[in-house]
Motif scaffolding. Sequence first.
Motif, short mmCIF file in Angstrom:
data_model
loop_
_atom_site.label_atom_id
_atom_site.label_comp_id
_atom_site.label_asym_id
_atom_site.label_seq_id
_atom_site.Cartn_x
_atom_site.Cartn_y
_atom_site.Cartn_z
N CYS A 72 34.16 50.50 50.12
CA CYS A 72 34.26 50.71 48.58
C CYS A 72 35.69 50.71 48.22
CB CYS A 72 33.43 51.96 47.99
SG CYS A 72 31.66 51.36 48.62
N LEU A 73 36.61 51.58 48.96
CA LEU A 73 37.99 51.69 48.38
C LEU A 73 38.56 50.22 48.69
CD1 LEU A 73 40.19 53.38 47.65
CD2 LEU A 73 40.44 53.87 50.10
N LEU A 74 38.42 49.60 49.60
CA LEU A 74 39.10 48.21 49.89
C LEU A 74 38.49 47.10 48.82
CD1 LEU A 74 39.01 47.95 53.78
CD2 LEU A 74 40.81 48.34 52.23
N TRP A 75 37.30 47.43 48.40
CA TRP A 75 36.58 46.42 47.47
C TRP A 75 37.12 46.45 45.95
CZ3 TRP A 75 33.78 46.79 42.84
CH2 TRP A 75 33.12 45.59 42.63
N VAL A 76 37.33 47.83 45.92
CA VAL A 76 38.05 48.06 44.35
C VAL A 76 39.37 47.72 44.54
CG1 VAL A 76 38.60 50.05 42.95
CG2 VAL A 76 36.50 49.95 44.00
N ALA A 77 40.19 47.98 45.28
CA ALA A 77 41.50 47.57 45.36
C ALA A 77 41.46 45.91 45.39
CB ALA A 77 42.07 48.38 46.54
N GLY A 78 40.84 45.22 46.04
CA GLY A 78 40.96 43.94 46.32
C GLY A 78 40.54 43.09 44.74
N ASN A 79 39.65 43.90 44.52
CA ASN A 79 39.03 43.51 42.81
C ASN A 79 40.07 43.54 41.97
OD1 ASN A 79 36.74 42.18 41.37
ND2 ASN A 79 37.09 44.11 40.33
N THR A 80 40.71 44.59 41.99
CA THR A 80 41.71 45.00 40.87
C THR A 80 42.97 44.13 41.09
OG1 THR A 80 40.71 47.18 40.86
CG2 THR A 80 42.87 46.78 39.90
N PHE A 81 43.40 44.13 42.31
CA PHE A 81 44.73 43.35 42.63
C PHE A 81 44.66 41.93 42.69
CE2 PHE A 81 45.35 48.10 43.22
CZ PHE A 81 46.26 48.20 42.61
#
Length: 337
Positions: A39-48
Amino acid sequence: MRGASGLPRLTELDIAQLYRNAADWPLPGKALLGGAVVCLLWVAGNTFYLSGAREQLRQLEAQEVALEQQVALKTVQVAGLESQASDLNTMQGRFTNLLRQLPAETEVPGLLEDIGRLSATNGLVLEAIDLLDDQPRTLYIESPMQIGVTGAFHDLAAFINGMAGMPRIITVHDLAFSHVDPSGLRLSLVAKTYRYNHQAGDDLEADLHPPSPALAEPVAYDFSSLRDPFQSPSRQMVRPAGRPAAGPDFARPRGVLESVALDQFEMVGTLSLGTQTFVLLRGASSVYRLAIGDYLGPDHGRITAIHDSHVELAELFPDGQGAWLERSQTLALNVNS
């Protein structure tokens, strides 16, 4: 008190020790940790990384819709392009033929004769015709002339209508009316005729882009029921409406019913005797029996048809200019009789 004293010890745990002991965690803990990391990687990838690409995708989708609309519009235009090109060629050909119908040389002498004959036919006085300077145009040459005529209003209108019906192309401009006497008018106008421009002949085909002009059919000017707008109704003679007819027979002895106005009669019924039908009219406190051909009213009225609901008459009256006109009149059945 143990919870309060244990919190500092929990916050002082060595994170590295937890990481070294991760292999010994139970399966639910490992799954929970893995889900948190994903989840942390998905949020970071989606954001950046994906937010910019997603915005670009929305722009491309909107552009795709606009392009599809343009393609549909162009498809409709292309479908009618062939017929439009054919219509354009047809109009260009018609316009070329119209230009070639223009005289190559001036025809002013013949035109002056036609104008003089037309004015005399309509009872007008042709005062003056002044030839003005020619006006060269791209494909033709205008030959204007100033014309002054005098007469009655309707005769002037018939004169203008006759000019429009001439075989050569003539246009009328700058009309101006003025009084010359209580019953007459003076009309001043500019009439333009046209001839072919030889200097533009070589470039004719290249310049034929405008559509062919619509030529109006000449219409006869009928002023029998119109009044002169330049005279008050109380002073002018009203031209009666009717059909031209032969005059009445003044040698015929007139009957008693011809001295009574037509509006004093009313139809009260019909009467049949064998094959002949009579109309019963009441007037002057009496009922009269009349047949087809009998006369009625002061205007030489003659019964022409008898019906169950009405009777038809034909009256004769002078037009004020030495001729006679015929008009139809109808007397309807009075159902209350």
